[in-house]
Motif scaffolding. Structure first.
Motif, PDB file in Angstrom:
ATOM      1  N   VAL A 119      16.431   0.804 129.606  1.00  0.00           N
ATOM      2  CA  VAL A 119      15.681   2.023 129.921  1.00  0.00           C
ATOM      3  C   VAL A 119      15.649   2.953 128.712  1.00  0.00           C
ATOM      4  CG1 VAL A 119      15.600   4.065 131.402  1.00  0.00           C
ATOM      5  CG2 VAL A 119      16.221   1.851 132.378  1.00  0.00           C
ATOM      6  N   ASP A 120      16.780   3.090 128.019  1.00  0.00           N
ATOM      7  CA  ASP A 120      16.819   3.946 126.832  1.00  0.00           C
ATOM      8  C   ASP A 120      15.892   3.421 125.742  1.00  0.00           C
ATOM      9  OD1 ASP A 120      18.628   5.860 127.785  1.00  0.00           O
ATOM     10  OD2 ASP A 120      20.354   4.629 127.223  1.00  0.00           O
ATOM     11  N   ILE A 121      15.860   2.108 125.544  1.00  0.00           N
ATOM     12  CA  ILE A 121      14.990   1.522 124.521  1.00  0.00           C
ATOM     13  C   ILE A 121      13.527   1.682 124.914  1.00  0.00           C
ATOM     14  CG2 ILE A 121      14.309  -0.654 123.432  1.00  0.00           C
ATOM     15  CD1 ILE A 121      17.264  -1.471 123.521  1.00  0.00           C
ATOM     16  N   ALA A 122      13.230   1.546 126.204  1.00  0.00           N
ATOM     17  CA  ALA A 122      11.856   1.781 126.671  1.00  0.00           C
ATOM     18  C   ALA A 122      11.426   3.204 126.359  1.00  0.00           C
ATOM     19  CB  ALA A 122      11.751   1.497 128.167  1.00  0.00           C
ATOM     20  N   ARG A 123      12.346   4.158 126.532  1.00  0.00           N
ATOM     21  CA  ARG A 123      12.031   5.554 126.229  1.00  0.00           C
ATOM     22  C   ARG A 123      11.859   5.745 124.718  1.00  0.00           C
ATOM     23  NH1 ARG A 123      16.007   7.494 128.667  1.00  0.00           N
ATOM     24  NH2 ARG A 123      15.125   7.748 130.739  1.00  0.00           N
ATOM     25  N   LEU A 180       8.643   7.242 122.737  1.00  0.00           N
ATOM     26  CA  LEU A 180       8.730   8.294 121.725  1.00  0.00           C
ATOM     27  C   LEU A 180       8.015   7.885 120.444  1.00  0.00           C
ATOM     28  CD1 LEU A 180      12.455   9.395 122.133  1.00  0.00           C
ATOM     29  CD2 LEU A 180      10.467  10.871 122.463  1.00  0.00           C
ATOM     30  N   LEU A 181       8.175   6.622 120.047  1.00  0.00           N
ATOM     31  CA  LEU A 181       7.502   6.125 118.851  1.00  0.00           C
ATOM     32  C   LEU A 181       5.986   6.186 119.024  1.00  0.00           C
ATOM     33  CD1 LEU A 181       7.583   4.789 116.070  1.00  0.00           C
ATOM     34  CD2 LEU A 181       7.796   2.563 117.221  1.00  0.00           C
ATOM     35  N   ALA A 182       5.504   5.766 120.199  1.00  0.00           N
ATOM     36  CA  ALA A 182       4.068   5.827 120.475  1.00  0.00           C
ATOM     37  C   ALA A 182       3.570   7.271 120.440  1.00  0.00           C
ATOM     38  CB  ALA A 182       3.773   5.189 121.829  1.00  0.00           C
ATOM     39  N   MET A 183       4.363   8.187 120.973  1.00  0.00           N
ATOM     40  CA  MET A 183       3.999   9.597 120.972  1.00  0.00           C
ATOM     41  C   MET A 183       3.925  10.139 119.548  1.00  0.00           C
ATOM     42  SD  MET A 183       6.004  12.768 122.797  1.00  0.00           S
ATOM     43  CE  MET A 183       7.469  12.421 121.795  1.00  0.00           C
ATOM     44  N   PRO A 203      17.383   7.337 120.116  1.00  0.00           N
ATOM     45  CA  PRO A 203      16.290   8.292 120.372  1.00  0.00           C
ATOM     46  C   PRO A 203      16.014   8.461 121.868  1.00  0.00           C
ATOM     47  CG  PRO A 203      15.706   6.774 118.608  1.00  0.00           C
ATOM     48  CD  PRO A 203      16.941   6.237 119.241  1.00  0.00           C
ATOM     49  N   GLY A 204      16.085   7.365 122.633  1.00  0.00           N
ATOM     50  CA  GLY A 204      15.836   7.443 124.070  1.00  0.00           C
ATOM     51  C   GLY A 204      16.858   8.272 124.810  1.00  0.00           C
ATOM     52  N   LYS A 205      18.056   8.366 124.267  1.00  0.00           N
ATOM     53  CA  LYS A 205      19.105   9.178 124.884  1.00  0.00           C
ATOM     54  C   LYS A 205      18.927  10.666 124.579  1.00  0.00           C
ATOM     55  CE  LYS A 205      22.666   5.559 124.722  1.00  0.00           C
ATOM     56  NZ  LYS A 205      23.979   5.163 124.138  1.00  0.00           N
ATOM     57  N   HIS A 206      18.119  10.982 123.580  1.00  0.00           N
ATOM     58  CA  HIS A 206      17.911  12.374 123.163  1.00  0.00           C
ATOM     59  C   HIS A 206      16.415  12.691 123.154  1.00  0.00           C
ATOM     60  CE1 HIS A 206      21.765  11.009 121.424  1.00  0.00           C
ATOM     61  NE2 HIS A 206      22.182  12.220 121.709  1.00  0.00           N
ATOM     62  N   SER A 207      15.712  12.205 124.166  1.00  0.00           N
ATOM     63  CA  SER A 207      14.251  12.281 124.175  1.00  0.00           C
ATOM     64  C   SER A 207      13.727  13.716 124.206  1.00  0.00           C
ATOM     65  CB  SER A 207      13.684  11.484 125.358  1.00  0.00           C
ATOM     66  OG  SER A 207      14.231  11.938 126.584  1.00  0.00           O
ATOM     67  N   ALA A 225      15.066  16.539 122.974  1.00  0.00           N
ATOM     68  CA  ALA A 225      15.191  17.171 121.656  1.00  0.00           C
ATOM     69  C   ALA A 225      14.167  16.602 120.682  1.00  0.00           C
ATOM     70  CB  ALA A 225      16.608  16.974 121.118  1.00  0.00           C
ATOM     71  N   ILE A 226      14.002  15.280 120.694  1.00  0.00           N
ATOM     72  CA  ILE A 226      13.043  14.652 119.785  1.00  0.00           C
ATOM     73  C   ILE A 226      11.619  15.060 120.149  1.00  0.00           C
ATOM     74  CG2 ILE A 226      12.080  12.429 119.054  1.00  0.00           C
ATOM     75  CD1 ILE A 226      14.902  11.277 119.325  1.00  0.00           C
ATOM     76  N   TYR A 227      11.340  15.169 121.439  1.00  0.00           N
ATOM     77  CA  TYR A 227      10.011  15.608 121.876  1.00  0.00           C
ATOM     78  C   TYR A 227       9.672  16.980 121.299  1.00  0.00           C
ATOM     79  CZ  TYR A 227       6.148  16.933 124.932  1.00  0.00           C
ATOM     80  OH  TYR A 227       4.923  17.346 125.404  1.00  0.00           O
ATOM     81  N   LEU A 228      10.646  17.888 121.309  1.00  0.00           N
ATOM     82  CA  LEU A 228      10.397  19.248 120.850  1.00  0.00           C
ATOM     83  C   LEU A 228      10.340  19.351 119.325  1.00  0.00           C
ATOM     84  CD1 LEU A 228      12.758  21.193 123.277  1.00  0.00           C
ATOM     85  CD2 LEU A 228      10.259  21.132 123.339  1.00  0.00           C
ATOM     86  N   ILE A 229      11.073  18.495 118.631  1.00  0.00           N
ATOM     87  CA  ILE A 229      11.202  18.626 117.187  1.00  0.00           C
ATOM     88  C   ILE A 229      10.143  17.839 116.420  1.00  0.00           C
ATOM     89  CG2 ILE A 229      12.721  18.080 115.223  1.00  0.00           C
ATOM     90  CD1 ILE A 229      15.085  18.672 117.085  1.00  0.00           C
ATOM     91  N   HIS A 230       9.726  16.684 116.939  1.00  0.00           N
ATOM     92  CA  HIS A 230       8.959  15.752 116.111  1.00  0.00           C
ATOM     93  C   HIS A 230       7.613  16.312 115.659  1.00  0.00           C
ATOM     94  CE1 HIS A 230       6.455  14.887 119.621  1.00  0.00           C
ATOM     95  NE2 HIS A 230       5.666  14.197 118.836  1.00  0.00           N
ATOM     96  N   GLN A 231       6.891  17.012 116.558  1.00  0.00           N
ATOM     97  CA  GLN A 231       5.556  17.490 116.186  1.00  0.00           C
ATOM     98  C   GLN A 231       5.598  18.582 115.120  1.00  0.00           C
ATOM     99  OE1 GLN A 231       2.782  16.737 115.741  1.00  0.00           O
ATOM    100  NE2 GLN A 231       1.138  17.973 116.621  1.00  0.00           N
ATOM    101  N   PRO A 232       6.488  19.585 115.209  1.00  0.00           N
ATOM    102  CA  PRO A 232       6.570  20.545 114.097  1.00  0.00           C
ATOM    103  C   PRO A 232       6.880  19.873 112.755  1.00  0.00           C
ATOM    104  CG  PRO A 232       7.690  21.417 116.024  1.00  0.00           C
ATOM    105  CD  PRO A 232       7.337  19.991 116.348  1.00  0.00           C
ATOM    106  N   VAL A 233       7.731  18.833 112.783  1.00  0.00           N
ATOM    107  CA  VAL A 233       8.064  18.129 111.544  1.00  0.00           C
ATOM    108  C   VAL A 233       6.842  17.382 111.006  1.00  0.00           C
ATOM    109  CG1 VAL A 233       9.443  16.255 110.564  1.00  0.00           C
ATOM    110  CG2 VAL A 233      10.508  17.901 112.115  1.00  0.00           C
TER     111      VAL A 233
END
Length: 245
Positions: A10-14, A18-21, A218-222, A224-232
């Protein structure tokens, strides 16, 4: 040792979601700053890709709600803390997109949906899998089979049944039909629990393997990554635009 409530698959699926996003948002930024042709993100392929990404996150969230509580009752304090985090993140997205996009800001996006679904999902958490599945399928199908004139106003856009002219929004994920996708994820997890197969699925991938841990992180911290990735990504493409002139 992995948490009994975590399943590496499940974590890897997430992580894959995230990678697709990240690919989607990076392409969006490339178009915004002129590195990709205008109209790229408006094409059918990219719109379907966006819906698939949103659907995968929402579905996996439904799975995770059941998985996190399959062996024990919900811990109110911990659950409330996570709800507050999601709610604050949703507000941050609305405010941030208002600053960046003006009138096209996110009024009810995927985090707003996640917040509402995390509360509404509790209603069927201890039900049989077929209850969640049937209700989820009904909500997904609802827009195609009915019309609610009384809710035909832009103020009901969060529900998803309005036929009124919608304002421009960079993300729109209303309860109908997306809460249905959340319930379908719950139904699958409930069926697996009912069949006693979660232990089998958990053993399909060794969570203590180094490569698995890297892929799961990354799937365990989705959130935080969701919020950070786009500004970066936005900042990187903007910097490239400045350097390239």
């Amino acid at each position: 040792m992995a948490s009994p409530h975590r399943v590496a698959l499940v974590d890897i699926a997430r992580t894959i979601a995230l990678l697709a996003m990240a690919i989607f948002h990076f392409t969006y930024d490339l178009e915004l700053f002129g590195f990709a042709p205008r109209g790229t993100m408006a094409s059918l392929e990219w719109r379907l890709f966006a819906q698939a990404i949103a659907g995968s996150f929402i579905f996996l969230s439904g799975v995770s709600l059941v998985l996190a509580t399959k062996d024990s009752p919900i811990k109110p304090q911990k659950y409330l803390r996570r709800l507050i985090m999601i709610g604050l993140a949703a507000i941050a997205v609305s405010v941030g997109t208002y600053v960046a996009n003006g009138a096209a800001f996110v009024r009810f996006g995927i985090l707003h949906l996640m917040f509402a679904a995390s509360i509404l999902g509790l209603l069927t958490l201890r039900s049989s899998f077929w209850v969640s599945g049937l209700l989820g399928a009904l909500i997904v199908a609802l827009p195609h089979f009915t019309d609610w004139p009384l809710l035909d106003d832009v103020n009901w856009l969060w529900l998803g049944m309005t036929k009124a002219a919608m304002p421009a929004m960079v993300d729109y994920t209303p309860l109908i039909p997306w809460f249905g996708v959340f319930l379908l994820g719950m139904a699958l997890a409930q069926w697996i629990a009912h069949s006693g197969k979660w232990s089998v699925i958990a053993q399909l991938i060794n969570p203590n393997n180094r490569r698995v841990q890297i892929a799961s992180w990354p799937g365990k911290h989705s959130l935080a990554i969701y919020l950070i990735h786009q500004p970066v990504l936005f900042g990187a493409v903007y910097l490239a635009r400045i350097i390239s002139g």
